[in-house]
Design an enzyme around this catalytic site. Structure first.
Site, PDB file in Angstrom:
ATOM      1  CB  CYS A  58      -3.789   8.111   4.226  1.00 30.92           C
ATOM      2  SG  CYS A  58      -2.900   6.757   3.419  1.00 30.92           S
ATOM      3  CG  HIS A 118      -5.323   4.205   6.798  1.00 36.55           C
ATOM      4  ND1 HIS A 118      -4.380   4.850   6.017  1.00 36.55           N
ATOM      5  CD2 HIS A 118      -4.975   4.464   8.093  1.00 36.55           C
ATOM      6  CE1 HIS A 118      -3.511   5.480   6.803  1.00 36.55           C
ATOM      7  NE2 HIS A 118      -3.848   5.264   8.064  1.00 36.55           N
ATOM      8  CD  GLN A 152       8.853   2.294  -1.317  1.00 35.42           C
ATOM      9  OE1 GLN A 152       9.410   3.045  -2.118  1.00 35.42           O
ATOM     10  NE2 GLN A 152       9.134   2.298  -0.015  1.00 35.42           N
ATOM     11  CG  HIS A 208       2.771   1.442   1.192  1.00 30.14           C
ATOM     12  ND1 HIS A 208       2.685   1.856   2.505  1.00 30.14           N
ATOM     13  CD2 HIS A 208       3.923   1.984   0.704  1.00 30.14           C
ATOM     14  CE1 HIS A 208       3.733   2.614   2.800  1.00 30.14           C
ATOM     15  NE2 HIS A 208       4.502   2.699   1.732  1.00 30.14           N
TER      16      HIS A 208
END
Length: 360
Positions: free
Chosen positions: A70, A135, A190, A188
Site C-alpha cells: 500500500c 491500514h 481527496q 483516505h
C-alpha cells in the site's frame, strides 16, 4: 495541532497534521521518481455548457495493490511509500496522478478550431488526504479528536487551494469501497481544486438565488428548519448540526449533515462547530455500517462555496450516499439516470431514515 510540510522526491508537497506530540517531520523520500509532468486539460461540452476534464496520464496510476504494498501506509525499512515518515496522524500530499494541476501546458482556446468547443489547460490541484496510518481502520473508526484534526486539515487545504492560480472551487470528498470504484483501501479521501464551478454547484446556487429573491431566506435554512420540526427524516442532531435524509433523496442511502448556522465553507466553521461535527458524523457512519452489518460503500461529498462567486448564496453541508440498495444489490445508473439525469429511487426517504435510526 502541529502542521509541518516537506517535499517528496519528485517535488510534490506533503503536509503533516499531527494531533499528538511528535518530533519534526523531516524524513526524506528516498525513491527515484520521474519528474511530474501532468498534461490535464478541460473542454466545454457545447450541448450542455459543462466542462469535462481530460487526464489520460491517470491510466497508469496504482490499481488495487496488496496491503503489504500500500502506497499510503507509512514508510518501513526497505519499503518506501508516498509518506516518508514511519508514522503519522493525518497527512496530505499532492496526487501523483492528478486530474488537475499547476504548471499544465497552455493549449489553443478551441478544439480543432471549432469555436463552439472551448478548451484550456486543466489548471488546479489534486491532493490525497490520509486519515490515519492504520491500514485496517476507517473514518468511522477514528476518535473524535482525530476527526477534528481531519476537519482542520480540510479547512487548511480549502484556504490554500482557493488561493492558487486558476482554482474556482475546492471539493473535499471520500470514496469508500470497491463498489464505488476505490483502488486503494487505506482510509483516505481527496481534495480537488477545480478550474471552474462544478455543474451541481451552479445548479444549487441558481436555485438558492431564486428562492432568496422570492422568500428572502436561504432554501437550505428553510429545509433544515422544516426537517427538524417534522423529525420523520432526521437521523440525529447536536447543538450545531443536524443529519437527515433529504425529502427528495436520489440514492438508496443518502444523508445530509448541515450546520445550523449558514457558513460558506469549512474554514468558516467555528471551533465548537468543528468539534461538534465529529460527534454526529461518527454516529451517522456507525449507522451506515450497521445497516447491513458490514462496511457500507459510500461517497462523502462536501458542498462548499466557490472561491469567487455565489458565496452569499452558499450553505456548507456534507452529503453522504451509497450505491448499495440492499445487502447484495447495487443501484446502477442506467438509462434514465445516465441518459436523462432523471433519478428513480427504489426506497422512499422516510423508509431510509427509519432503517438508519434502527441501525444505531
Amino acid at each position: 495541532m502541529r502542521r509541518s510540510s516537506n517535499h517528496l522526491a519528485d517535488g510534490r508537497e506533503i503536509i503533516y497534521f499531527d494531533d499528538t506530540e511528535t518530533a519534526p517531520r523531516a524524513a526524506e523520500d528516498t525513491r527515484d521518481l520521474p519528474e511530474q509532468a501532468p498534461r490535464s486539460e478541460i473542454r466545454r461540452d457545447p450541448l450542455t455548457g459543462e466542462w469535462v476534464g481530460m487526464a489520460a496520464h491517470r491510466q497508469t496510476r496504482i490499481y488495487k495493490p496488496p496491503a503489504d504494498l500500500c502506497p499510503l501506509c507509512p514508510t518501513s525499512p526497505g519499503r518506501p511509500t508516498e509518506i516518508p515518515e514511519s508514522s503519522y496522524d493525518v497527512v496530505v500530499f499532492e496526487n501523483r496522478f492528478p486530474s488537475f494541476a499547476q504548471g499544465v501546458p497552455a493549449l489553443p482556446s478551441t478544439v480543432d478550431g471549432m469555436p463552439m468547443v472551448e478548451q484550456a489547460g486543466g489548471l488546479g490541484r489534486c491532493e490525497v488526504v490520509c486519515f490515519t496510518s492504520d491500514h485496517e481502520s476507517s473514518f468511522g473508526g477514528l476518535s473524535p479528536a482525530r476527526v477534528r484534526t481531519v476537519v482542520d486539515a480540510w479547512a487548511d487545504r480549502t484556504s490554500t487551494l482557493s488561493a492558487l492560480p486558476g482554482v474556482e472551487q475546492v471539493f473535499c470528498f471520500e470514496n469508500r469501497g470497491e463498489e464505488i470504484g476505490v483502488t486503494l483501501h487505506h482510509p483516505h479521501g481527496q481534495i480537488y481544486g477545480y478550474p471552474f464551478v462544478t455543474p451541481r454547484t451552479e445548479r444549487m446556487l441558481a436555485t438558492a438565488r431564486d428562492y432568496h429573491a422570492e422568500h428572502g431566506r436561504h432554501v437550505l435554512g428553510d429545509v433544515l428548519a422544516a426537517e427538524r420540526a417534522a423529525e420523520i427524516r432526521v437521523i440525529g442532531s447536536t447543538e450545531h448540526w443536524t443529519a437527515f435524509v433529504p425529502a427528495a433523496a436520489r440514492w438508496p442511502v443518502e444523508v445530509l449533515l448541515v450546520p445550523h448556522r449558514q457558513v460558506p465553507d469549512i474554514p468558516a466553521l467555528s471551533d465548537a462547530e468543528r468539534d461538534d461535527f465529529g460527534r454526529l458524523y461518527l454516529d451517522v457512519l456507525g449507522r451506515l455500517d450497521g445497516l447491513y452489518d458490514k462496511p457500507l460503500p459510500y461517497i462523502a461529498a462536501w458542498h462548499q462555496a466557490p472561491v469567487r462567486v455565489g458565496r452569499e448564496h452558499s450553505w456548507l453541508h456534507l452529503q453522504v450516499f451509497s450505491v448499495l440498495r440492499t445487502a447484495d444489490k447495487l443501484k446502477y445508473l442506467a438509462g434514465s439516470e445516465s441518459g436523462m439525469a432523471v433519478w428513480v429511487n427504489d426506497a422512499t426517504p422516510e423508509q431510509i431514515a427509519e432503517r438508519l435510526r434502527a441501525s444505531g
